[in-house]
Design a protein around this motif. Structure first.
Motif, PDB file in Angstrom:
ATOM      1  N   ASN A 249       1.053  -1.044  -0.033  1.00 32.57           N
ATOM      2  CA  ASN A 249       0.527   0.269  -0.307  1.00 32.57           C
ATOM      3  C   ASN A 249       1.134   1.068  -0.286  1.00 32.57           C
ATOM      4  N   ILE A 250       1.355   2.123  -0.471  1.00 33.80           N
ATOM      5  CA  ILE A 250       1.949   3.508  -0.831  1.00 33.80           C
ATOM      6  C   ILE A 250       1.519   4.840  -1.693  1.00 33.80           C
ATOM      7  N   ARG A 251       2.079   5.469  -1.754  1.00 36.25           N
ATOM      8  CA  ARG A 251       1.140   6.955  -1.667  1.00 36.25           C
ATOM      9  C   ARG A 251       2.804   7.198  -2.725  1.00 36.25           C
ATOM     10  N   LEU A 252       2.577   7.488  -4.313  1.00 38.88           N
ATOM     11  CA  LEU A 252       3.280   8.238  -4.719  1.00 38.88           C
ATOM     12  C   LEU A 252       3.910   9.422  -4.666  1.00 38.88           C
ATOM     13  N   LYS A 253       4.414  10.908  -4.486  1.00 36.38           N
ATOM     14  CA  LYS A 253       4.066  12.129  -4.456  1.00 36.38           C
ATOM     15  C   LYS A 253       4.620  12.452  -5.833  1.00 36.38           C
ATOM     16  N   ARG A 254       4.449  13.798  -6.639  1.00 35.25           N
ATOM     17  CA  ARG A 254       5.044  14.913  -7.049  1.00 35.25           C
ATOM     18  C   ARG A 254       5.393  14.284  -8.217  1.00 35.25           C
ATOM     19  N   THR A 255       3.740  13.427  -9.055  1.00 34.25           N
ATOM     20  CA  THR A 255       3.987  12.803  -9.957  1.00 34.25           C
ATOM     21  C   THR A 255       2.216  12.760 -10.825  1.00 34.25           C
ATOM     22  N   SER A 256       1.608  11.534 -11.822  1.00 31.56           N
ATOM     23  CA  SER A 256       0.302  12.223 -12.447  1.00 31.56           C
ATOM     24  C   SER A 256       0.085  10.792 -12.742  1.00 31.56           C
ATOM     25  N   ALA A 257      -0.715  10.808 -12.804  1.00 29.86           N
ATOM     26  CA  ALA A 257      -1.748   9.341 -12.981  1.00 29.86           C
ATOM     27  C   ALA A 257      -2.272   9.562 -14.636  1.00 29.86           C
ATOM     28  N   ASP A 258      -2.041  11.168 -14.893  1.00 24.64           N
ATOM     29  CA  ASP A 258      -2.775  11.306 -16.406  1.00 24.64           C
ATOM     30  C   ASP A 258      -2.201  10.498 -17.335  1.00 24.64           C
ATOM     31  N   ILE A 264      -2.601   1.838 -15.308  1.00 24.81           N
ATOM     32  CA  ILE A 264      -3.489   1.697 -14.288  1.00 24.81           C
ATOM     33  C   ILE A 264      -4.325   0.812 -14.611  1.00 24.81           C
ATOM     34  N   ILE A 265      -5.282   1.046 -15.334  1.00 21.32           N
ATOM     35  CA  ILE A 265      -6.057  -0.341 -16.237  1.00 21.32           C
ATOM     36  C   ILE A 265      -5.845  -1.020 -15.268  1.00 21.32           C
ATOM     37  N   LYS A 266      -4.638  -2.273 -15.963  1.00 17.57           N
ATOM     38  CA  LYS A 266      -3.803  -2.550 -16.307  1.00 17.57           C
ATOM     39  C   LYS A 266      -4.192  -3.834 -14.555  1.00 17.57           C
ATOM     40  N   LEU A 267      -3.557  -2.499 -13.689  1.00 16.54           N
ATOM     41  CA  LEU A 267      -2.627  -2.748 -12.430  1.00 16.54           C
ATOM     42  C   LEU A 267      -5.028  -3.552 -11.669  1.00 16.54           C
ATOM     43  N   GLN A 268      -5.405  -2.532 -12.077  1.00 17.88           N
ATOM     44  CA  GLN A 268      -6.866  -2.456 -11.152  1.00 17.88           C
ATOM     45  C   GLN A 268      -7.842  -3.595 -11.526  1.00 17.88           C
ATOM     46  N   GLU A 269      -6.899  -4.671 -12.576  1.00 20.48           N
ATOM     47  CA  GLU A 269      -7.622  -6.057 -13.049  1.00 20.48           C
ATOM     48  C   GLU A 269      -6.964  -6.882 -12.419  1.00 20.48           C
ATOM     49  N   ALA A 270      -5.601  -6.560 -12.409  1.00 18.58           N
ATOM     50  CA  ALA A 270      -5.166  -7.160 -11.240  1.00 18.58           C
ATOM     51  C   ALA A 270      -5.147  -7.472  -9.924  1.00 18.58           C
ATOM     52  N   GLY A 271      -6.283  -6.174  -9.548  1.00 15.28           N
ATOM     53  CA  GLY A 271      -6.747  -6.692  -8.348  1.00 15.28           C
ATOM     54  C   GLY A 271      -6.853  -5.061  -7.583  1.00 15.28           C
ATOM     55  N   ALA A 272      -5.439  -3.995  -8.384  1.00 16.98           N
ATOM     56  CA  ALA A 272      -5.095  -3.307  -7.000  1.00 16.98           C
ATOM     57  C   ALA A 272      -6.333  -2.088  -7.244  1.00 16.98           C
ATOM     58  N   LYS A 273      -6.452  -1.578  -6.139  1.00 18.33           N
ATOM     59  CA  LYS A 273      -6.968   0.085  -5.804  1.00 18.33           C
ATOM     60  C   LYS A 273      -6.265   1.030  -5.631  1.00 18.33           C
ATOM     61  N   ILE A 274      -6.544   1.669  -6.774  1.00 19.27           N
ATOM     62  CA  ILE A 274      -5.648   3.033  -6.751  1.00 19.27           C
ATOM     63  C   ILE A 274      -7.040   4.594  -6.842  1.00 19.27           C
ATOM     64  N   HIS A 275      -6.293   5.273  -6.261  1.00 20.33           N
ATOM     65  CA  HIS A 275      -6.933   6.598  -6.046  1.00 20.33           C
ATOM     66  C   HIS A 275      -5.828   7.731  -6.381  1.00 20.33           C
ATOM     67  N   HIS A 276      -6.480   9.013  -6.820  1.00 15.17           N
ATOM     68  CA  HIS A 276      -5.745   9.797  -7.490  1.00 15.17           C
ATOM     69  C   HIS A 276      -5.831  10.798  -7.158  1.00 15.17           C
ATOM     70  N   GLY A 277      -4.559  12.408  -7.063  1.00 12.72           N
ATOM     71  CA  GLY A 277      -5.085  13.308  -7.201  1.00 12.72           C
ATOM     72  C   GLY A 277      -4.219  14.161  -8.054  1.00 12.72           C
ATOM     73  N   GLU A 278      -5.099  15.529  -7.073  1.00 11.54           N
ATOM     74  CA  GLU A 278      -3.125  16.266  -7.981  1.00 11.54           C
ATOM     75  C   GLU A 278      -1.946  16.538  -7.347  1.00 11.54           C
ATOM     76  N   GLY A 279      -1.171  15.966  -8.078  1.00 14.14           N
ATOM     77  CA  GLY A 279      -0.297  15.397  -7.741  1.00 14.14           C
ATOM     78  C   GLY A 279       0.119  14.361  -7.327  1.00 14.14           C
ATOM     79  N   TRP A 280      -0.978  13.331  -7.184  1.00 13.91           N
ATOM     80  CA  TRP A 280       0.020  11.822  -6.407  1.00 13.91           C
ATOM     81  C   TRP A 280      -0.934  10.655  -6.981  1.00 13.91           C
TER      82      TRP A 280
END
Ligand code: EPU
Length: 419
Positions: A249-258, A264-280
């Motif tokens: 369970n990790i949080r990455l800063k100074r980046t973007s999901a854009d 991200i779609i493939k990681l979700q298919e693998a079962g990961a829960k992913i959340h993102h916002g401005e810069g994380w």
């Protein structure tokens, strides 16, 4: 030669910052050759490939200074040498990126042909053909591409194949050419958008970047600028997979999901829960084993070839059967043979790696063959039982800033050993 000793079995937890993008920094540094004034760059990652590019620029007489915040000021307004020698180019193919800027600005360039590569044949014919269409005389002599032109002129270029550095080289060349250049079937990678925005900040006239048709109106001169490099989407994706493979369970800063939708779609298919916002971005596997997924590499916005090895590692220990199909480079599966040594059940059929996930990978000494293959092997080591020794990690230092420190910060057992 340095090696990494990776202890498996710890779930990654915590928060780290992502560095500036290698594959945006390299063309931007080459683009400095187009400027008539000094350029200051921030968010430049400290990587071997960046140091090599800086050494290349310095060998041409470019003045480079680094301040206490690691901002890099580069003055390429007057250079003494228009040559990229074999010794540098053979260690880093991206050196080819100085070809377009040198011809456009100085009317001459001698750039060594890169030669063979561990992941595929990687010709540069489209870079050369594009420059010829813009009026350059090009000969290949003594292992060098020798290009000459009084002033390049605009041209309508349709790429046979989508090429990232090919698009970047011709985009840079066109900024100083006389008239309009249209690049069709251009690469749409986010790093091309970053390069174009950098060039625009110096006074270039570019539209359509990020689409497959880029229009450039040549100008007589480009000035200086201050520019911050975009975050590294492949480094971001690599740490997301590191968390998934270790059920963390990790949080990455100074980046973007854009720019990471396909990953991200493939990681979700693998079962990961992913959340993102401005810069994380956050990824949570909730302690579960990933499910194997099917991925197929293609140019952006599809799944990136630079994330393929990491997904091979994840599929190797996931539940079920997954496939990784590589369509960009013909020899980018060397990590699979190393993963097999760690107990992975992977079959190679042409350009497809078919993986039946095993419950446990076991440690073994493994050999990194290229940058992303090293990342894949390190991730496999994080999920394996025992201590995996990854050899030839100079590859990883080319593209991942302080990888062992960042992984340690997330709780991994990893250290560099020398012998
Ligand atoms: N190609 C040609 N002729 C050319 C140029 C390319 O046939 O003149 C072919 C290549 O052989 C390949 C395909 O076109 O099959 C795509 O290659 P591309 O030119 O896009 O690759 P590149 O520009 O050499 C960049 C990245 C790579 C990344 C690829 C694909 C940089 C500095 N390098 O390489 O990054 O894998 O695009 O996305 O931007 C890495 O970071 O580990 C890495 C290898």
């Amino acid at each position: 030669m340095d090696k990494l000793l990776v202890g498996g079995g710890r779930s990654l937890q915590g928060e780290i910052s992502i560095s500036g993008a290698k594959n945006a920094t390299l063309p931007i540094l080459a683009g400095v050759l187009l400027a008539s004034e000094s350029v200051t760059l921030s968010n430049v990652p400290h990587l071997k490939d960046v140091t090599t590019t800086i050494a290349l620029l310095q060998s041409m007489g470019v003045q480079v200074t680094v301040d206490d915040k690691l901002n890099i000021s580069v003055d390429g307004s007057e250079i003494t040498d228009r040559r990229a020698p074999y010794d540098l180019v053979k260690t880093m193919r991206a050196s080819i990126l100085v070809l377009g800027p040198l011809v456009a600005r100085y009317g001459e360039a001698d750039v060594s042909l890169p030669g063979g590569c561990a992941i595929g044949s990687r010709p540069v014919n489209l870079h050369v053909q594009g420059l010829q269409a813009m009026g350059a005389d090009v000969v290949i002599e003594n292992g060098y591409i020798k290009a000459r032109a009084k002033r390049l002129h605009g041209a309508h270029i349709v790429f046979d194949t989508v090429t990232v550095t090919g698009t970047e080289n011709l985009l840079m060349a066109a900024t100083l050419a006389a008239g309009e250049t249209i690049l069709e079937n251009a690469a749409r990678e986010p790093e091309i958008i970053d390069l174009a925005e950098f060039l625009i900040s110096m006074g270039a006239k570019i539209t359509g970047h990020g689409s497959s048709m880029i229009r450039i109106q040549g100008v007589k001169r480009l000035g200086g600028t201050e520019y911050a490099v975009m975050p590294d989407r492949i480094e971001t994706g690599t740490y997301l997979v590191a968390a998934a493979i270790t059920r963390g369970n990790i949080r990455l800063k100074r980046t973007s999901a854009d720019y990471l939708e396909a990953v991200i779609i493939k990681l979700q298919e693998a079962g990961a829960k992913i959340h993102h916002g401005e810069g994380w971005i956050e990824l949570d596997m909730k302690g579960r084993r990933p499910r194997a997924v099917d991925v197929r590499t293609l140019p952006y916005p599809a799944f990136p070839t630079d994330m393929q090895a990491q997904f091979c590692a994840m599929n190797a220990m996931s539940e079920g059967v997954g496939t990784v199909t590589e369509t960009i480079f013909e020899n980018r599966f060397q990590h699979v043979l190393e993963l097999q040594r760690m107990g992975a059940d992977i079959r190679l059929e042409g350009n497809m790696a078919i993986s039946k996930g095993v419950k446990r990978l076991t440690s073994a000494p493994v050999m990194a063959t290229d940058l992303r293959a090293s990342a894949g092997l390190i991730l496999a080591g994080l999920a394996a039982e025992g201590e995996t020794l990854v050899d030839r990690i100079y590859h990883v230092d080319r593209g991942y800033e302080r990888i062992e420190e960042k992984l340690q910060q997330l709780g991994a057992s990893i250290r560099r050993v020398m012998n």
